[in-house]
Write a protein that holds these residues in place. Structure first.
Motif, PDB file in Angstrom:
ATOM      1  N   ARG A   1       6.919   0.110  -1.989  1.00 54.00           N
ATOM      2  CA  ARG A   1       6.917  -0.721  -3.378  1.00 54.00           C
ATOM      3  C   ARG A   1       7.520  -0.867  -4.094  1.00 54.00           C
ATOM      4  O   ARG A   1       7.761  -1.846  -4.821  1.00 54.00           O
ATOM      5  CB  ARG A   1       5.139  -0.891  -3.589  1.00 54.00           C
ATOM      6  CG  ARG A   1       4.972  -1.679  -4.774  1.00 54.00           C
ATOM      7  CD  ARG A   1       3.071  -1.316  -4.819  1.00 54.00           C
ATOM      8  NE  ARG A   1       2.942   0.315  -5.891  1.00 54.00           N
ATOM      9  CZ  ARG A   1       2.099   0.793  -4.939  1.00 54.00           C
ATOM     10  NH1 ARG A   1       1.717   0.299  -3.921  1.00 54.00           N
ATOM     11  NH2 ARG A   1       1.989   1.556  -6.032  1.00 54.00           N
ATOM     12  N   ALA A   2       7.779   0.528  -4.658  1.00 54.10           N
ATOM     13  CA  ALA A   2       8.922   0.777  -5.376  1.00 54.10           C
ATOM     14  C   ALA A   2      10.291   0.922  -4.800  1.00 54.10           C
ATOM     15  O   ALA A   2      11.302  -0.212  -6.411  1.00 54.10           O
ATOM     16  CB  ALA A   2       9.342   2.458  -5.902  1.00 54.10           C
TER      17      ALA A   2
ATOM     18  N   SER B   1       0.895  -1.049  -0.119  1.00 54.05           N
ATOM     19  CA  SER B   1      -0.083  -0.069  -0.194  1.00 54.05           C
ATOM     20  C   SER B   1       0.749   0.925  -0.551  1.00 54.05           C
ATOM     21  O   SER B   1       0.216   2.636  -0.652  1.00 54.05           O
ATOM     22  CB  SER B   1      -1.044   0.031   0.593  1.00 54.05           C
ATOM     23  OG  SER B   1       0.392   0.512   2.475  1.00 54.05           O
ATOM     24  N   ASN B   2       1.945   1.182   0.538  1.00 55.66           N
ATOM     25  CA  ASN B   2       2.795   2.595   0.756  1.00 55.66           C
ATOM     26  C   ASN B   2       3.460   2.307  -0.851  1.00 55.66           C
ATOM     27  O   ASN B   2       4.521   1.596  -1.216  1.00 55.66           O
ATOM     28  CB  ASN B   2       3.743   2.539   1.193  1.00 55.66           C
ATOM     29  CG  ASN B   2       5.073   3.883   1.850  1.00 55.66           C
ATOM     30  OD1 ASN B   2       5.319   3.724   1.177  1.00 55.66           O
ATOM     31  ND2 ASN B   2       4.649   4.483   2.977  1.00 55.66           N
ATOM     32  N   SER B   3       3.678   2.632  -1.998  1.00 58.13           N
ATOM     33  CA  SER B   3       4.126   3.567  -3.515  1.00 58.13           C
ATOM     34  C   SER B   3       6.245   3.338  -2.794  1.00 58.13           C
ATOM     35  O   SER B   3       6.593   2.952  -3.464  1.00 58.13           O
ATOM     36  CB  SER B   3       3.663   4.574  -3.834  1.00 58.13           C
ATOM     37  OG  SER B   3       3.643   6.027  -3.056  1.00 58.13           O
ATOM     38  N   ARG B   4       6.157   4.413  -1.953  1.00 58.01           N
ATOM     39  CA  ARG B   4       7.828   4.600  -1.833  1.00 58.01           C
ATOM     40  C   ARG B   4       8.504   2.920  -1.459  1.00 58.01           C
ATOM     41  O   ARG B   4       9.536   2.481  -2.254  1.00 58.01           O
ATOM     42  CB  ARG B   4       8.127   5.648  -1.247  1.00 58.01           C
ATOM     43  CG  ARG B   4       7.638   7.148  -1.571  1.00 58.01           C
ATOM     44  CD  ARG B   4       8.014   7.693  -0.672  1.00 58.01           C
ATOM     45  NE  ARG B   4       8.079   7.711   0.588  1.00 58.01           N
ATOM     46  CZ  ARG B   4       9.119   7.405   2.197  1.00 58.01           C
ATOM     47  NH1 ARG B   4      10.172   7.183   1.827  1.00 58.01           N
ATOM     48  NH2 ARG B   4       8.445   7.761   3.114  1.00 58.01           N
TER      49      ARG B   4
END
Length: 316
Positions: free
Chosen positions: A302-303, A297-300
């Protein structure tokens, strides 16, 4: 020594307990990797940039406490598995319990403050007090962290006093086992269990109040967006639906974790019984699944995870 806290010599641990022990080991690895990854990524960012977003400070504190809690819980389960007849208030288990009580309370409080932060920052309520909190909350994050450590330390000391009292009474007592049992039960029922219930229920109640408010706010926005023809396809609506699902799953995991702690504190399941390992599997499952949800759920985060996987897969 109490019969409830020991196992007859002829009793052999059920083979199913071995299966659950293997499952626990797998969940332990998943939880350690997930929480360790979050701690490492945010810790490096904090170290390099000398600063971190308030939300990420709460997140790294939660991940770090869970990371340490996993190791303590593993050591406790290994010791109980190897010594099923051990007295639950022996010095070794008291030492483990001291760390377990502190990290468990800290984990509950960090989770609660994270839900408070999300609720205040994301919810769209227009009450003046709520708007004032939205403006001030970021500056209160360090105090949230300090209060979590302080409250956890205070409750842990109270738990240790109760555990030590039971152990000392067990050593000094030359009475019959029945009388000794009544002394132990009295301390557990009228001191330790109520204290644990208060310690755990307060952050749990705050957590669910904030989650309920946030789910209500997001639900209203999603319902309003779905009334339009293209509402479901709007990126913002999809993001809110994803946030709703994440919150609901987080609440379910938190509730399962809380109930598992209550059952464990109630001492209704002996350490050598199969149900003991079932409930500890639930505890491990909750702590293993949530970091995965946070990563996705956390974009950073996950990236960073996708980049790490790409580099690892692309390496010769």
């Amino acid at each position: 020594m109490s019969r409830e806290h020991t196992v007859p010599d002829s009793l052999v641990i059920d083979q199913k307990a071995v299966v659950f022990a293997i499952i626990l080991l797998f969940l332990f690895l998943v939880a350690v990797l997930g929480n360790g990854f979050i701690t490492a990524v945010l810790g490096m960012e904090w170290l390099l940039r000398r600063t971190l977003l308030p939300c990420d400070k709460l997140l790294i504190s939660l991940a770090a406490s869970r990371f340490c809690l996993q190791w303590v819980l593993l050591c406790r389960n290994i010791y109980i598995f190897l010594h099923p007849t051990a007295f639950l208030y022996s010095p070794v288990l008291q030492f483990i319990a001291f760390q377990w009580d502190f990290l468990n309370a800290a984990t509950l409080w960090f989770s609660t403050w994270l839900s408070v932060f999300y609720c205040v920052k994301i919810a769209t309520f227009t009450h003046p007090v709520f708007l004032w909190l939205k403006h001030k909350l970021s500056g209160w994050v360090p105090w949230m962290l300090l209060s979590s450590v302080g409250l956890s330390s205070f409750s842990t000391i109270l738990f240790f006093i109760g555990n030590q009292r039971i152990y000392q009474n067990n050593l000094r007592s030359n009475l019959l086992n029945v009388t000794r049992e009544s002394i132990r039960s009295s301390c557990e029922k009228f001191y330790l269990f109520p204290l644990k219930m208060v310690t755990w229920t307060v952050p749990t109640a705050v957590f669910f109040i904030c989650v309920t408010l946030l789910i209500t706010s997001l639900g209203r926005h999603v319902k309003k967006s779905l009334l339009t023809i293209s509402g479901f396809q709007e990126p913002r609506t999809q993001a809110h639906i994803k946030a709703l699902l994440t919150l609901i799953s987080f609440a379910i995991l938190f509730l399962s974790y809380f109930l598992s702690l209550v059952l464990s504190a109630a001492r209704i399941i002996p350490s050598w019984a199969l149900r003991f390992w079932v409930w500890h599997t639930v505890i491990y499952l909750c702590m293993a699944v949530h970091p995965i949800i946070l990563l996705l759920s956390n974009s950073r985060l996950r990236a960073v995870l996708q980049k790490s996987c790409f580099l690892r897969c692309g390496a010769p």
